[in-house]
Design a protein around this motif. Structure first.
Motif, PDB file in Angstrom:
ATOM      1  N   SER A 141     -20.598  28.743  32.833  1.00 52.40           N
ATOM      2  CA  SER A 141     -21.512  27.661  33.214  1.00 52.40           C
ATOM      3  C   SER A 141     -21.037  27.013  34.515  1.00 52.40           C
ATOM      4  CB  SER A 141     -21.568  26.603  32.106  1.00 52.40           C
ATOM      5  OG  SER A 141     -21.992  27.173  30.893  1.00 52.40           O
ATOM      6  N   GLN A 142     -22.023  26.620  35.317  1.00 48.56           N
ATOM      7  CA  GLN A 142     -21.742  25.977  36.597  1.00 48.56           C
ATOM      8  C   GLN A 142     -22.488  24.647  36.671  1.00 48.56           C
ATOM      9  OE1 GLN A 142     -23.065  28.848  39.481  1.00 48.56           O
ATOM     10  NE2 GLN A 142     -21.425  30.315  39.018  1.00 48.56           N
ATOM     11  N   PRO A 143     -21.987  23.680  37.426  1.00 47.76           N
ATOM     12  CA  PRO A 143     -22.688  22.387  37.530  1.00 47.76           C
ATOM     13  C   PRO A 143     -24.143  22.525  37.975  1.00 47.76           C
ATOM     14  CG  PRO A 143     -20.468  22.182  38.406  1.00 47.76           C
ATOM     15  CD  PRO A 143     -20.675  23.650  38.104  1.00 47.76           C
ATOM     16  N   THR A 167     -31.891  19.637  27.457  1.00 48.86           N
ATOM     17  CA  THR A 167     -31.255  19.215  28.708  1.00 48.86           C
ATOM     18  C   THR A 167     -29.793  19.638  28.686  1.00 48.86           C
ATOM     19  OG1 THR A 167     -32.724  17.303  28.903  1.00 48.86           O
ATOM     20  CG2 THR A 167     -30.678  17.266  30.176  1.00 48.86           C
ATOM     21  N   LEU A 168     -29.443  20.521  29.611  1.00 50.10           N
ATOM     22  CA  LEU A 168     -28.063  20.997  29.729  1.00 50.10           C
ATOM     23  C   LEU A 168     -27.356  20.238  30.835  1.00 50.10           C
ATOM     24  CD1 LEU A 168     -25.757  23.048  29.126  1.00 50.10           C
ATOM     25  CD2 LEU A 168     -26.802  24.539  30.856  1.00 50.10           C
ATOM     26  N   THR A 169     -26.177  19.722  30.529  1.00 50.23           N
ATOM     27  CA  THR A 169     -25.328  19.080  31.533  1.00 50.23           C
ATOM     28  C   THR A 169     -24.014  19.839  31.578  1.00 50.23           C
ATOM     29  OG1 THR A 169     -26.306  16.918  31.062  1.00 50.23           O
ATOM     30  CG2 THR A 169     -24.215  16.947  32.268  1.00 50.23           C
ATOM     31  N   VAL A 170     -23.688  20.352  32.767  1.00 50.13           N
ATOM     32  CA  VAL A 170     -22.429  21.062  32.955  1.00 50.13           C
ATOM     33  C   VAL A 170     -21.506  20.164  33.775  1.00 50.13           C
ATOM     34  CG1 VAL A 170     -21.294  23.117  33.856  1.00 50.13           C
ATOM     35  CG2 VAL A 170     -23.604  23.285  32.897  1.00 50.13           C
ATOM     36  N   VAL A 186     -21.524  20.789  28.390  1.00 48.74           N
ATOM     37  CA  VAL A 186     -20.409  21.731  28.376  1.00 48.74           C
ATOM     38  C   VAL A 186     -19.577  21.555  29.634  1.00 48.74           C
ATOM     39  CG1 VAL A 186     -21.688  23.422  27.008  1.00 48.74           C
ATOM     40  CG2 VAL A 186     -21.698  23.588  29.493  1.00 48.74           C
ATOM     41  N   GLN A 187     -18.364  22.059  29.567  1.00 47.98           N
ATOM     42  CA  GLN A 187     -17.463  21.985  30.712  1.00 47.98           C
ATOM     43  C   GLN A 187     -17.714  23.180  31.624  1.00 47.98           C
ATOM     44  OE1 GLN A 187     -15.579  19.182  30.308  1.00 47.98           O
ATOM     45  NE2 GLN A 187     -14.954  19.358  32.444  1.00 47.98           N
TER      46      GLN A 187
END
Lengths: 113, 112
Positions: free
Chosen positions: B80-82, B107-110, B13-14
């Motif tokens: 969401s934050q990095p 696995t979440l990637t921001v 997500v961004q």
């Protein structure tokens, strides 16, 4: 330190050897848990202790695995005659009481060659 | 038979948008649910929990929703934050049996 401590952080052993993994829970936590995470897999429940007793040992993968806890504190997970499929990260966690949130250690990376 | 499933292995997500992580379970005896976050080379850390008597629990940017009839729970992270980039595990307790089960993780990637 105030957290859950596990040792060693890494262990490389030869197939057929025995290994001992140690867990020091947070002081005062009565519940202690062992989990295993194989590569690309989720957390597999192995065993938990309430005080020094282990009400449920059904998660242990085989009779080569055993665990004990002494003095309501330190726990040792022993794997006898290690096999390559035992290679995984072994995580220990403790909690103030059972069913409460778990505080995890950083794990022991076990590699069986 | 996997009793707790996280069907999405990964999610991207961004930054600033909402992240929604999902978890399905099959055992109707589960009555306590938790979400954990895990960074590489570290143990999981507790994030948020919910009892089966509730359908929502909120803690800052994190909200967990429980739909018992659908045997589904979700974790919402807004914004969401990095630094939220990590593996997220859902866990379910059958407190009567004294057993807990974890999902395989998402696995979440921001992205900044």
């Amino acid at each position: 330190g105030a957290g859950v401590s596990q040792s060693p952080s890494n262990k490389v052993t030869e197939k057929g050897k025995d290994v001992e993994l140690r867990c020091d829970p947070i002081s005062g936590h009565t519940a202690l848990y062992w989990y295993r995470q194989s590569l690309g897999q989720g957390l597999e429940f192995l065993i938990y202790f309430q005080g020094n007793s282990a009400p449920d040992k059904s998660g242990l993968p085989s009779d080569r695995f055993s665990a004990e806890r002494t003095g309501g504190s330190v726990s040792t997970l022993t794997i006898q005659r290690t096999q390559q499929e035992d290679s995984a990260v072994y995580l220990c966690a403790s909690s103030p009481g059972i069913y409460e949130k778990l505080f995890f250690g950083s794990g022991t990376q076990l590699s069986v060659l | 038979d996997q009793q707790v499933k996280q069907n999405s292995p990964s999610l991207s997500v961004q930054e600033g948008r909402i992240s929604i992580l999902n978890c399905d379970y099959t055992n109707s005896m589960f009555d306590y649910f938790l979400w954990y976050k895990k960074y590489p080379a570290e143990g999981p850390t507790f994030l948020i929990s919910i009892s089966s008597i509730k359908d929502k629990n909120e803690d800052g940017r994190f909200t967990v929703f429980l739909n018992k009839s659908a045997k589904h729970l979700s974790l919402h992270i807004v914004p969401s934050q990095p630094g939220d980039s990590a593996v997220y595990f859902c866990a379910a307790w059958d407190t009567n049996a004294g057993k807990s089960t974890f999902g395989d993780g998402t696995t979440l990637t921001v992205k900044p």
